[in-house]
Write an enzyme that holds these catalytic residues in place. Sequence first.
Site, PDB file in Angstrom:
ATOM      1  N   SER A 138       0.727  -1.002   0.147  1.00  0.00           N
ATOM      2  CA  SER A 138      -0.127  -0.083  -0.009  1.00  0.00           C
ATOM      3  C   SER A 138       0.797   1.318  -0.091  1.00  0.00           C
ATOM      4  O   SER A 138       2.212   1.221   0.484  1.00  0.00           O
ATOM      5  CB  SER A 138      -0.716  -0.066   1.178  1.00  0.00           C
ATOM      6  OG  SER A 138      -1.553   1.275   1.204  1.00  0.00           O
ATOM      7  N   TYR A 160      -2.064  -0.709  10.449  1.00  0.00           N
ATOM      8  CA  TYR A 160      -2.129  -0.865   8.956  1.00  0.00           C
ATOM      9  C   TYR A 160      -0.775  -0.429   8.431  1.00  0.00           C
ATOM     10  O   TYR A 160      -0.105  -0.827   7.530  1.00  0.00           O
ATOM     11  CB  TYR A 160      -3.225  -0.021   8.210  1.00  0.00           C
ATOM     12  CG  TYR A 160      -3.316  -0.585   6.914  1.00  0.00           C
ATOM     13  CD1 TYR A 160      -3.952  -1.620   6.351  1.00  0.00           C
ATOM     14  CD2 TYR A 160      -2.975   0.585   6.030  1.00  0.00           C
ATOM     15  CE1 TYR A 160      -4.069  -1.772   4.945  1.00  0.00           C
ATOM     16  CE2 TYR A 160      -3.293   0.459   4.655  1.00  0.00           C
ATOM     17  CZ  TYR A 160      -3.769  -0.683   4.054  1.00  0.00           C
ATOM     18  OH  TYR A 160      -3.608  -1.054   2.839  1.00  0.00           O
ATOM     19  N   ALA A 171       2.175   0.315   9.757  1.00  0.00           N
ATOM     20  CA  ALA A 171       3.170  -0.525  10.099  1.00  0.00           C
ATOM     21  C   ALA A 171       3.319  -1.799   9.532  1.00  0.00           C
ATOM     22  O   ALA A 171       4.259  -2.152   9.001  1.00  0.00           O
ATOM     23  CB  ALA A 171       3.262  -0.802  11.682  1.00  0.00           C
TER      24      ALA A 171
END
Length: 246
Positions: free
Chosen positions: A143, A156, A158
Amino acid sequence: MLRLKDKVCIITGSASGMGEAEAFAFAKQGAKLIIADQNLELAETVANQIRSLGNEAFAFQVDVTNIIQLEALIDFTIGKFDRIDVLLNNAGIFDKYTNSLETTEYLWDKIFDINVKAIFRLSNLVLPHMIQQKSGAIINVGSIAGLVAKMGGASYTASKHAVLGYTKHLAAEYGQLGIKINAICPGTIKTPMTAKMLETRPTDKIPLDRFGDTSEVADLAVFLASDESKFMSGACIAVDGGFTAV
């Protein structure tokens, strides 16, 4: 010429959203597919649609946090095709922008189990087969939250940073054995699950001034799975309309 002709490909989380788009894009390029998803009914629907196009596809129900089921997925694939050419680790979950003080250990562990540990486990399960073949491609869906710190919550963000670090490690460790490992970093992508939420979200912070389509992520996945990208490994590529460039 079909870019993925007869390549055996496992795609996790491929019964809907980006994973479904990737599955159809792979099928159009001649891949043989394992549609691996927790939702067997949706996975069967995707597999049936792909078979109706004349391609080989099998649905397989799997919880990516369950090592027994992951082992069964690999055994099933080898039993059907006797090889694995591409592993596309697409399955993942979001933490709804939960900040650190509001993140419970349960949420942290759940995010990491699905977004990171599943990739670690599946990669270790397919690598021996790819090493024996002296070829293979692993594609991890990260992402832009793995590139910048403003597109997710604590767990998220991390987890996606961890995905990119692990991708680079795999590329450095196994490239000399004929295996390429890359990551895709989607920005804000329109899916059936996000469509309503995105109706009221502005696009002015995205240089291309729009959200992405699942097909645009799928097209990159096809390229990374194909021989056209044979000199690419360890790359973490943003598909974000220029968001991380500004």
